[in-house]
Design an enzyme around this catalytic site. Structure first.
Site, mmCIF file in Angstrom:
data_model
loop_
_atom_site.group_PDB
_atom_site.id
_atom_site.type_symbol
_atom_site.label_atom_id
_atom_site.label_comp_id
_atom_site.label_asym_id
_atom_site.label_seq_id
_atom_site.Cartn_x
_atom_site.Cartn_y
_atom_site.Cartn_z
ATOM 1 N N SER B 325 0.761 -1.103 0.227
ATOM 2 C CA SER B 325 0.001 0.090 -0.060
ATOM 3 C C SER B 325 0.668 1.350 0.001
ATOM 4 C CB SER B 325 -0.953 0.224 1.143
ATOM 5 O OG SER B 325 -1.687 1.173 1.364
ATOM 6 N N TRP B 328 2.419 1.507 -3.142
ATOM 7 C CA TRP B 328 1.381 2.018 -4.185
ATOM 8 C C TRP B 328 1.390 3.444 -4.659
ATOM 9 C CZ3 TRP B 328 -2.857 4.795 -4.081
ATOM 10 C CH2 TRP B 328 -3.874 4.906 -5.052
ATOM 11 N N HIS B 329 1.482 4.336 -3.372
ATOM 12 C CA HIS B 329 1.355 5.668 -3.210
ATOM 13 C C HIS B 329 2.501 6.431 -3.854
ATOM 14 C CE1 HIS B 329 -1.505 4.932 -0.294
ATOM 15 N NE2 HIS B 329 -1.845 6.015 -0.557
ATOM 16 N N GLY B 330 4.069 5.715 -4.071
ATOM 17 C CA GLY B 330 4.931 6.207 -4.797
ATOM 18 C C GLY B 330 6.200 5.595 -4.636
ATOM 19 N N PHE B 481 -0.439 9.711 -7.584
ATOM 20 C CA PHE B 481 -0.525 8.288 -7.548
ATOM 21 C C PHE B 481 -1.008 7.551 -8.350
ATOM 22 C CE2 PHE B 481 -0.824 10.235 -2.881
ATOM 23 C CZ PHE B 481 0.460 10.399 -2.740
#
Lengths: 306, 481
Positions: B325, B328-330, B481
């Site tokens: 997670s 996933w954001h960066g 994102f």
């Protein structure tokens, strides 16, 4: 669906009406609570953008206030001049900086471009006549709506309401002192670029700014209407920035449209590199020389009787 | 197009009129128009990336049909792997290539290998807006078909609309085929209550974004960008501003997306449920970015074994889901540490079987929470603020500096920045959110409790505030994102 649209339209109408009314009220309030009056001894003002802002030291020029401001096109200068002439009967001479880039298309961006419009609108919104607002709205409606929001929020700020005046004439311009010089580093970069890739002289493309010229006309007409002496000024340009092609268009435009107005031209004045801020602006050292020269020219050629 | 831009407020009425007045008689026409307008919406930013979106859509559409038609396990698996591989390949290239190139090059260099600047070339890659979101839409669709939870969609327009439906295209919520597709396959009828609720939700979303998030952003940016100039108390205030900025920004976006979709008679998945009133971190994660949390739960956590195995399996799976997670954001270690920290907060609850202690909203039916609940909310909020420091910081060094300064004696020094206006706005906002916490969105309750004139005035005040604060439109954080 009809009921929904009707209710939404009603809500939207009330919202627009409210914003319109409060905006009108705020403009009125700001107009009546701003301070535009100079000292009675002031008889000359200078209008223009950054070239003039950094070139003319008003403390060297007697009875003169430099009201030039960076990034200002003639549309906003006109609004400023109109208000200053109205508030200051003692002004007898208006000096307008007319430099090469004042005729260029780029000035339209300085008038209607989102960033410029948002910034200038806040300072001059309360002085706009309906046809001027229509012009801005017609050219960039989204930027005007955006600017109205910013301006209204600023005008309703309680800190501004309690600390009068809303606007002082010093918010509209003044001499700017640039003490350093970036010319050496600029020239180094320029030379490096030349070494990497020889500069091929291309024929410059010149597109005229219809709107900047239109509002220069308006300023000239305004001064004539108020029977003020008008002079055009051109601040020094570093030799790297001088362009014979642009110069030829510049002088052609001046002689075609403004042949009756004298130009005090410092454009080709020789100054050492350390007296420039960059290729287009003189710094404080340069400004001292330019201002002294302007003072003597005014004294000798365009004296005002007291 | 930005939801908070004036262009959008010309675009939306146009689509609304076309939808309900021009194309309403034929479902295919209505869906086709929505699809075209969704592509216009996306192409407004950069039309070149429309090809990527179209390619990804075509790939999943064909893969879905192939998997659905075939009973041969090898062939089904082939199309599944192909689709997932290419989708994640695009995502990996656009989002993570530079990160891995730089990190791998640095690792080889530290191991003594000769790495020159051309070995792993850092490229100027523009991240296509919303790629993480529409990739996840496609993945869930393909996996669900493979698992035989849903049939494939044979109508290309319907599938393409599912992927690129403009309210959710660039920042979610991450929809499921089981939820959205059936709504796209039946004619929609205009529902007055739904549309009015949609408008209210849009208004509240705009308020969160324009008034709260953007006001907080100014100070959060100022403090984080020059963090070395501030003492512990001011840095904590900066973290607090960012905490409200990111909530206002992202939940505001989701509210606008959900509200917009309601105008077209389509319900989207809820994405936020008052997360800052959570009493523990498990509850926080049930209320924050719900569509992503549940996506990871269904397509990562449960396939990994979920919490059915032993303790170590639970711990491993929890770390996996939080780290993925974060990533996933960066492509930055700060996001990984943010995910790791949240896993650390979560593990004790999981191991002590307390992770489902707080399912319902706090103090339901009551005006105020109990002291015990208030204490739990405060602790959870504080832990969340600390985690956001990693999320917002440029790198781990900055995050560590901010944390160590906050936990030093300088925390007791007077604030160097004390902006009254955003703090008052935050208080007003928190109050409204508290009052409306039992509803889908905070101001939904006003329509049920107040008379129409009071409601009218309240909505008018919110609208005026949105207008006054809208002077400079800011990009939504989650677009990156």
């Amino acid at each position: 669906l009809k009921h929904f649209l009707l209710k939404f339209s009603l809500f939207f109408f009330v919202f627009v009406l409210f914003i319109f009314s409060i905006n009108r009220w705020a403009d009125h309030y700001v107009r009546n609570n701003s301070f535009y009056k100079f000292n009675d001894s002031v008889v000359s003002i200078i209008i223009g953008h950054s070239h003039a802002e950094g070139a003319y030291i008003d403390s060297i020029l007697p009875h003169t206030v430099n009201m030039a401001q960076s990034g200002e096109s003639y549309f906003y200068s006109y609004l400023k001049l109109r208000k200053l002439l109205e508030a200051n009967n003692n002004i007898r001479r208006v000096m307008i900086e007319v430099t090469n880039n004042n005729f260029e298309k780029e000035m339209d961006e300085w008038t209607f471009g989102e960033m410029y419009l948002r910034y200038r609108y806040q300072k001059y919104a309360h002085l706009l006549h309906p046809e001027e607002l229509r012009l801005l709205f017609g050219k960039n409606p989204l930027a005007v709506i955006d600017a109205v929001a910013v301006t209204l929020k600023n005008n309703l700020d309680y800190k501004r309401v309690v600390s009068m005046p809303y606007y002082n004439y010093t918010d509209w311009g003044g001499f700017k002192k640039w003490e350093h010089s970036k010319i050496d580093s600029f020239l180094q970069v320029q030379n490096k670029q030349k070494q990497i890739k020889p500069v091929v002289m291309a024929i410059p493309i010149f597109k005229e700014s219809e709107y900047n010229l239109r509002f220069l006309d308006s300023m000239v007409a305004l001064c004539r209407q108020h029977q003020k002496q008008i002079l055009f000024l051109r601040a020094p340009q570093h030799p790297s920035n001088r362009n014979p092609f642009i110069d030829s268009i510049y002088f052609k435009t001046l002689s075609a449209r403004y042949s009756a107005i004298p130009l005090i031209d410092f454009g080709n004045m020789e100054l050492p590199d350390e007296e420039y801020l960059d290729f287009q602006h003189v710094n404080f050292k340069g400004a001292i020389k330019v201002s002294k020269r302007l003072d003597s020219v005014l004294h000798e050629q365009y004296p005002l009787s007291f | 197009l930005l939801f908070n831009s004036l262009d959008y407020f010309l675009f939306l009425p146009l689509v609304f009129i076309l939808y309900w007045f021009v194309t309403y008689k034929k479902l295919a026409l209505q869906n086709g128009m929505l699809l075209v307008m969704s592509y216009v919406f996306y192409g407004w930013w950069d039309w070149r990336f429309l090809f990527l979106l179209l390619f990804s859509t075509l790939l999943d559409y064909i893969s879905g049909i192939k998997i659905h038609k075939s009973e041969n396990l090898v062939r089904r698996k082939f199309w599944l792997v192909l689709s997932i591989g290419i989708n994640l390949g695009f995502l990996g290239f656009f989002k993570y290539y530079n990160f891995f190139a730089a990190e791998f090059g640095s690792l080889l260099h530290q191991l003594g290998f000769n790495v020159n600047e051309f070995t792993f070339k850092i490229m100027q890659i523009i991240l296509p807006v919303g790629i993480s979101f529409y990739t996840f839409h496609g993945l869930s669709y393909i996996i669900d078909i493979y698992k035989k939870r849903i049939p494939a969609v044979y109508n290309f327009v319907e599938y393409a609309l599912f992927v690129s439906y403009f309210p959710l295209l660039v920042a979610g919520p991450i929809e499921r085929a089981t939820h959205l597709l059936p709504q796209l396959q039946v004619p929609r009828k205009f529902n007055y209550y739904q549309a009015v609720t949609g408008l209210r939700q849009i208004l509240w979303g705009l308020f969160k974004k324009v008034v709260i998030a953007d006001s907080c952003a100014y100070y959060a940016n100022m403090i984080f960008n020059t963090s070395g100039d501030y003492n512990g108390s001011t840095l904590f205030l900066g973290a607090l501003f960012f905490t409200f900025q990111i909530y206002g920004d992202f939940s505001g976006y989701s509210d606008i997306a959900l509200g917009t979709s309601k105008l077209f008679g389509i319900e989207l998945l809820r994405n936020f449920a008052f997360p800052y009133f959570s009493r523990d971190i498990a509850e926080f994660w049930r209320r924050w970015h719900i569509s992503l949390s549940t996506w990871f739960r269904d397509y990562l956590y449960i396939p990994l074994g979920g919490s059915k195995g032993g303790k170590w399996m639970k711990v491993r799976n929890t770390f996996a889901i939080f780290l993925v997670s974060g990533f996933w954001h960066g492509a930055n270690w700060t996001f990984m540490v943010w995910g790791f920290l949240n896993a650390l907060y979560f593990i004790p609850l999981l191991l002590s079987n307390k992770n489902r202690d707080h399912i319902n909203i706090v103090a339901a039916g009551k005006l105020l929470p109990s002291l015990s609940d208030l204490r739990k909310i405060a602790i959870t909020f504080f832990l969340t603020v600390l985690a956001w420091i990693f999320f917002r910081s440029a790198d781990l060094t900055q995050a560590w500096y901010i944390l160590t300064t906050i936990f030093s004696s300088s925390l007791l020094q007077p604030l160097q920045v004390f902006p009254k206006e955003p703090l008052l706005l935050i208080m007003f906002f928190t109050l409204i959110e508290w009052i409306g916490r039992e509803h889908q969105f905070a101001i939904e309750s006003f329509s049920l409790k107040c008379n129409k004139w009071l409601r009218f005035c309240f909505y008018m005040i919110l609208t005026i505030m949105v207008f006054l604060y809208s002077g400079k439109e800011e990009v939504f954080i989650y677009f990156q994102f």
